[in-house]
Design a protein around this motif. Structure first.
Motif, mmCIF file in Angstrom:
data_model
loop_
_atom_site.group_PDB
_atom_site.id
_atom_site.type_symbol
_atom_site.label_atom_id
_atom_site.label_comp_id
_atom_site.label_asym_id
_atom_site.label_seq_id
_atom_site.Cartn_x
_atom_site.Cartn_y
_atom_site.Cartn_z
ATOM 1 N N ASP A 313 10.456 20.724 -4.727
ATOM 2 C CA ASP A 313 11.831 21.230 -4.685
ATOM 3 C C ASP A 313 12.845 20.100 -4.902
ATOM 4 O O ASP A 313 13.928 20.336 -5.448
ATOM 5 C CB ASP A 313 12.110 21.898 -3.337
ATOM 6 C CG ASP A 313 11.486 23.275 -3.209
ATOM 7 O OD1 ASP A 313 11.126 23.865 -4.246
ATOM 8 O OD2 ASP A 313 11.356 23.759 -2.061
ATOM 9 N N THR A 333 1.396 27.216 -6.292
ATOM 10 C CA THR A 333 2.238 27.997 -5.380
ATOM 11 C C THR A 333 3.718 27.800 -5.698
ATOM 12 O O THR A 333 4.497 28.749 -5.767
ATOM 13 C CB THR A 333 1.972 27.584 -3.921
ATOM 14 O OG1 THR A 333 0.610 27.878 -3.598
ATOM 15 C CG2 THR A 333 2.890 28.326 -2.963
ATOM 16 N N TRP A 334 4.083 26.539 -5.933
ATOM 17 C CA TRP A 334 5.484 26.219 -6.240
ATOM 18 C C TRP A 334 5.907 26.844 -7.570
ATOM 19 O O TRP A 334 7.004 27.425 -7.666
ATOM 20 C CB TRP A 334 5.660 24.707 -6.270
ATOM 21 C CG TRP A 334 7.071 24.282 -6.525
ATOM 22 C CD1 TRP A 334 8.087 24.222 -5.624
ATOM 23 C CD2 TRP A 334 7.629 23.871 -7.786
ATOM 24 N NE1 TRP A 334 9.255 23.794 -6.234
ATOM 25 C CE2 TRP A 334 8.993 23.564 -7.563
ATOM 26 C CE3 TRP A 334 7.104 23.719 -9.057
ATOM 27 C CZ2 TRP A 334 9.832 23.132 -8.576
ATOM 28 C CZ3 TRP A 334 7.942 23.275 -10.068
ATOM 29 C CH2 TRP A 334 9.284 22.982 -9.828
ATOM 30 N N ARG A 337 6.708 30.469 -7.477
ATOM 31 C CA ARG A 337 7.979 30.794 -6.823
ATOM 32 C C ARG A 337 9.187 30.605 -7.744
ATOM 33 O O ARG A 337 10.274 31.095 -7.426
ATOM 34 C CB ARG A 337 8.182 29.902 -5.591
ATOM 35 C CG ARG A 337 7.179 30.154 -4.458
ATOM 36 C CD ARG A 337 7.493 29.211 -3.293
ATOM 37 N NE ARG A 337 6.591 29.450 -2.162
ATOM 38 C CZ ARG A 337 6.655 28.756 -1.013
ATOM 39 N NH1 ARG A 337 7.572 27.805 -0.884
ATOM 40 N NH2 ARG A 337 5.822 29.030 -0.027
ATOM 41 N N GLN A 338 8.996 29.866 -8.820
ATOM 42 C CA GLN A 338 10.156 29.543 -9.654
ATOM 43 C C GLN A 338 10.608 30.740 -10.481
ATOM 44 O O GLN A 338 9.812 31.429 -11.069
ATOM 45 C CB GLN A 338 9.804 28.372 -10.576
ATOM 46 C CG GLN A 338 9.395 27.117 -9.848
ATOM 47 C CD GLN A 338 10.363 26.730 -8.738
ATOM 48 O OE1 GLN A 338 11.535 26.468 -9.004
ATOM 49 N NE2 GLN A 338 9.883 26.691 -7.517
#
Length: 338
Positions: A313, A333-334, A337-338
């Motif tokens: 982030d 995972t990141w 989420r974007q």
């Protein structure tokens, strides 16, 4: 600077699961999806780059168990710091190859103790071959992200790491634009001297304390903190493609060692076109912020994914990890989420 998926750099392979800097460690990192594998390189007496965390090898090999090398134990100053042990520059490659690797952090990684005495020290050439051979069976290229250790010290004893590195890269045909190779150093001068000798990306490593030893030796007052200023970052951009800061330079920790606020280093680096690759992400509670630890057991694993997500982030372009699988999963995972 446009945002692309952060790269995962296997810090010495997967030392959380295998002995660091060994063939099984690098192969596991590749299998788990690392974009780059990272070797630290130092020199032997006969001018061969070998892969070790430091040139002192008493803590990472069984050299102390070899009576034929007992008299090689000496005391030296390495980057101004007194050190006693056995040093790669006092051994030929043939002698180095008689040694076997031991776990560097046995208290935190007891699972690796059973693997001791099974692996030889690798040369840098051998790591390049591992990456090149793996690229043939993996869909994406396997990069090598090499760090030259103590270049000023080695130059002072007649072993120029830049010369040895460029020769090795040329020998494998990878000292050319587009090769998946990056070169990093905690010092400044050797990166500047490399700029005209290679088209490969160069990364200026940094730490939250101290200063590059070549600057110290030259009585240059600049520190790593100085180098992280906007003006110095602009100067770094004249010879390097990125910076490799300690992760606490990106997200500070408070007095209780909890994650605190983001610094402005990522933004300042991106403003002058520099990539930001942080070090080092680890799963053990011992290395995690206190708010992400799961117990008082230092060797037990905490909420490492939470730390990864915070740094993604914060805008980092890549990171070094001792646990490739955790890093790859956290990135997935990141990205989702974007």
């Amino acid at each position: 600077m446009s945002r692309t998926p952060p790269v995962i750099i296997a810090h010495r392979g997967v030392p959380g699961e295998r002995l660091e800097h060994t063939r099984p460690s690098y192969l596991l990192a590749i299998e788990q999806g690392a974009d780059y594998i990272e070797p630290d390189v130092v020199s032997t007496k006969d001018g061969v780059l070998v892969v070790r965390h430091e040139n002192e090898i008493g803590g990472t090999t069984d050299v102390a168990e070899h009576p034929e090398f007992a008299e090689r134990k000496v005391s030296k100053f390495i980057d101004g710091v007194p050190c006693t042990g056995w040093f790669t520059e006092d051994f030929t490659l043939a002698e180095i190859k008689t040694l076997r690797v031991c776990e560097r952090l046995p208290a935190l990684r007891p699972q690796n103790i059973r693997l001791e005495h099974t692996q030889r020290i690798l040369t840098f050439d051998e790591v390049l071959v591992i990456a090149q051979e793996a690229t043939r069976w993996r869909e994406t290229p396997v990069g090598v992200y090499v760090e030259t250790k103590h270049p000023t010290y080695f130059a002072g004893i007649g072993l120029d790491l830049n010369d040895l590195l460029v020769t090795a890269l040329e020998r494998r045909g990878v000292n050319r634009a587009g090769s998946p190779i990056m070169i990093q150093s905690m010092e400044v001068g050797n990166l500047r001297r490399l700029r005209d000798r290679t088209p490969l990306p160069l990364i200026q490593l940094m730490n939250r304390k101290g200063a590059p030893y070549d600057l110290v030796a030259a009585r240059d007052p600049r520190t790593y903190a100085t180098l992280s200023s906007p003006a110095e970052l602009a100067e770094i951009a004249t010879y390097a493609n990125g910076i490799g800061p300690n992760k606490s330079q990106i997200i500070a920790r408070d007095k209780r060692s909890r994650l605190a606020g983001e610094t402005r280093l990522v933004g300042h680096a991106h403003d002058v076109g520099l990539m930001v690759h942080i070090w080092t992400m680890r799963n053990e509670n011992n290395f995690l912020p206190t708010d992400l630890r799961t117990s008082s057991n230092k060797a037990a694993h905490g909420n490492a994914v939470g730390e990864y997500l915070a740094f993604f982030d914060a805008g980092v372009d890549g990171l070094f990890s001792d646990f490739t699988q955790t890093a790859v999963q956290a990135r997935a995972t990141w990205l989702a989420r974007q």
